[in-house]
Scaffold this active site. Structure first.
Site, PDB file in Angstrom:
ATOM      1  N   LYS A  93      88.455  28.174  46.171  1.00 55.70           N
ATOM      2  CA  LYS A  93      88.413  29.467  46.867  1.00 55.70           C
ATOM      3  C   LYS A  93      89.131  29.455  48.220  1.00 55.70           C
ATOM      4  CE  LYS A  93      85.324  31.848  44.193  1.00 55.70           C
ATOM      5  NZ  LYS A  93      84.254  30.958  43.688  1.00 55.70           N
ATOM      6  N   SER A 133      87.283  23.251  39.169  1.00 58.24           N
ATOM      7  CA  SER A 133      87.381  24.232  40.257  1.00 58.24           C
ATOM      8  C   SER A 133      86.535  23.915  41.487  1.00 58.24           C
ATOM      9  CB  SER A 133      87.038  25.625  39.724  1.00 58.24           C
ATOM     10  OG  SER A 133      85.778  25.617  39.064  1.00 58.24           O
ATOM     11  N   GLU A 144      82.366  39.275  49.759  1.00 54.96           N
ATOM     12  CA  GLU A 144      81.213  39.189  48.869  1.00 54.96           C
ATOM     13  C   GLU A 144      81.141  37.745  48.397  1.00 54.96           C
ATOM     14  OE1 GLU A 144      84.244  39.954  47.893  1.00 54.96           O
ATOM     15  OE2 GLU A 144      84.414  38.402  46.356  1.00 54.96           O
TER      16      GLU A 144
HETATM   17  C1  LIG Z   1      83.740  31.114  42.365  1.00 55.14           C
HETATM   18  C2  LIG Z   1      83.932  29.960  41.520  1.00 55.14           C
HETATM   19  C3  LIG Z   1      84.384  30.096  40.179  1.00 55.14           C
HETATM   20  C4  LIG Z   1      84.574  31.419  39.500  1.00 55.14           C
HETATM   21  O1  LIG Z   1      85.501  32.269  40.076  1.00 55.14           O
HETATM   22  P1  LIG Z   1      86.961  32.486  39.511  1.00 55.14           P
HETATM   23  O2  LIG Z   1      87.498  33.565  40.368  1.00 55.14           O
HETATM   24  O3  LIG Z   1      86.862  32.881  38.084  1.00 55.14           O
HETATM   25  O4  LIG Z   1      87.686  31.218  39.687  1.00 55.14           O
HETATM   26  C5  LIG Z   1      84.625  28.951  39.455  1.00 55.14           C
HETATM   27  N1  LIG Z   1      84.402  27.724  39.985  1.00 55.14           N
HETATM   28  C6  LIG Z   1      83.949  27.566  41.252  1.00 55.14           C
HETATM   29  C7  LIG Z   1      83.716  26.185  41.762  1.00 55.14           C
HETATM   30  C8  LIG Z   1      83.707  28.666  42.053  1.00 55.14           C
HETATM   31  O5  LIG Z   1      83.260  28.476  43.295  1.00 55.14           O
END
Ligand SMILES: *Cc1c(COP(=O)(O)O)cnc(C)c1O
Length: 403
Positions: free
Chosen positions: A96, A384, A118
């Site tokens: 993010k 992610s 948000e």
């Molecule tokens: C917020 C988040 C997601 C989901 O959001 P996307 O916009 O679909 O990427 C996935 N993995 C992590 C670690 C997150 O913090």
């Protein structure tokens, strides 16, 4: 240090449509804001000074490039060459921050003094509070009351960083309701406030902006695979889908490369048919949610229903318009991982590779069980985020099962 191109490689038209999805459905008070955001983005994204600062912060502050790690244990288990794109190693623990830095630099150049955001799991709230502190801006984060209690460590981090955290009690008190509150706050103070959206959702140009800032992920994957495998594309890229930002970033530079199979993994919750799910592509209907036309979970009367997933970053009843389009056109293969499968995958990664993944990322890992790989397949799973914020969920579920 990388010079990220940030070019527009998206299948988007000038009105912000990806096929039949997208657009900008906003109240009259915000039309001018959206227009000036669009203008500023197109100007600065090509500006060498802007790019220099973006590249520098991603390198020196975030710690990019993130490693592309060959996961030997997983590779043996699944019979393919499996790599993890380590977005979990970014400063603040998830992908993010890439987008938060890009948008905050934009806000600063537009003369805004306050960031609002948000957040679901709190990762985007933490990323926004972090860049606000770094750039000397005020910050307010809207978070569903349910998430405030599920994600206490992230709430504390935001407060430590100087952000105000507003707990939202409407609806099922999760991400979707937090977006409504943030949009309302933006309408009340459109001049000073920049709404820093955390996923590839919302009215045009947000999905495009977020995807282009997150495109650094696949830009690096290409360069890194060149070194590691002698070819600059994998056979598969697998990413989880909340709103679609990490997936859009991981798929970005491969969108037009048909040799690469793109796998998007939705959160099934307690099962797609259970009524407690977040699988908006699999069982959603096209409608307008939070400023764009996309796939949305609705009931028989067509009202938006509450999404459910064990992972607070994925329990959103919609999905970004790019991902809706890619799924509809068959460019992505959509898989569904339910709570149990994601929890199993989290335990497996922890015990096999010594990496505790975020619950969101665990959904992408769970898809490894669902695909028949060939031994030579090069597979990239976008990891992610890291799992620190999910430890209490892990303690009350998987560890109880395994001990
Ligand atoms: C917020 C988040 C997601 C989901 O959001 P996307 O916009 O679909 O990427 C996935 N993995 C992590 C670690 C997150 O913090």
């Amino acid at each position: 240090m990388f010079n990220y191109p940030l070019d527009n490689l998206l299948p988007v038209d000038s009105n912000g449509y990806y096929g039949r999805f997208g657009g900008a459905y906003v109240p009259e008070v915000l039309k001018e804001n959206i227009r000036s955001l669009d203008e500023a983005f197109r100007k600065y994204v090509k500006d060498p000074e802007f790019q220099k600062e973006f590249n520098r912060l991603l390198h020196d502050y975030v710690g990019r490039p993130t490693p592309l790690f060959f996961a030997e244990g997983l590779s043996k288990r699944y019979g393919a060459r499996i790599y993890l794109k380590r977005e979990d190693l970014n400063h603040t623990g998830a992908h993010k921050i890439n987008n938060a830095i890009g948008q905050a630099l934009l806000a600063k150049r537009m003369g805004k003094t306050r960031l609002i955001a948000e957040t679901g799991a709190g990762q985007h709230g933490v990323a926004t509070a972090t860049v606000a502190a770094l750039l000397g801006m005020k910050c307010t984060v809207y978070m569903g009351a349910e998430d405030v209690s599920r994600q206490a460590p992230n709430v504390m981090r935001m407060k430590m960083l100087g952000a105000e955290v507003v707990s939202v009690n409407a609806g099922n008190a999760t991400l979707s309701n937090a977006v409504d509150e943030a949009l309302k706050a933006w309408c009340e103070d459109p001049d000073e406030t920049f709404y820093l959206i955390g996923s590839a959702v919302g009215p045009h140009p947000y999905p495009e902006i977020v995807s282009r800032f997150q495109s650094v992920i696949s830009y690096e994957i290409k360069k890194q695979l060149e070194q590691l495998e002698g070819r600059n594309y994998p056979d598969y890229v697998i990413a989880c889908i909340g709103g679609g930002s990490n997936a859009s970033g991981a798929f970005y530079h491969f969108l037009d490369d048909k040799r690469v199979r793109l796998v998007a993994v939705e959160a099934g919750g307690k099962g797609v048919e259970s009524g407690e799910t977040a699988a908006s592509i699999s069982i959603g209907k096209p409608m307008v949610l939070h400023g764009s036309k996309t796939m949305v979970l609705v009931d028989e009367e067509g009202s938006v229903v509450n999404a459910y997933s064990v992972s607070s970053g994925l329990d959103y009843p919609g999905i970004g318009p790019l991902q809706a389009y890619l799924a509809e056109t068959g460019r992505t293969e959509v898989k569904v991982a339910d709570d149990g499968q994601a929890l199993e995958a989290a335990l497996l990664l922890s015990r096999t590779e010594g990496i505790i993944p975020a619950l969101e990322s665990s959904h992408a890992l769970a898809a490894l069980e669902m695909i028949d790989f060939k031994p030579d397949d090069v597979v990239v799973v976008n990891l992610s985020g890291r799992g620190d914020k999910d430890m209490s969920t892990y303690m009350s579920t998987v560890c109880r099962l395994s001990d």
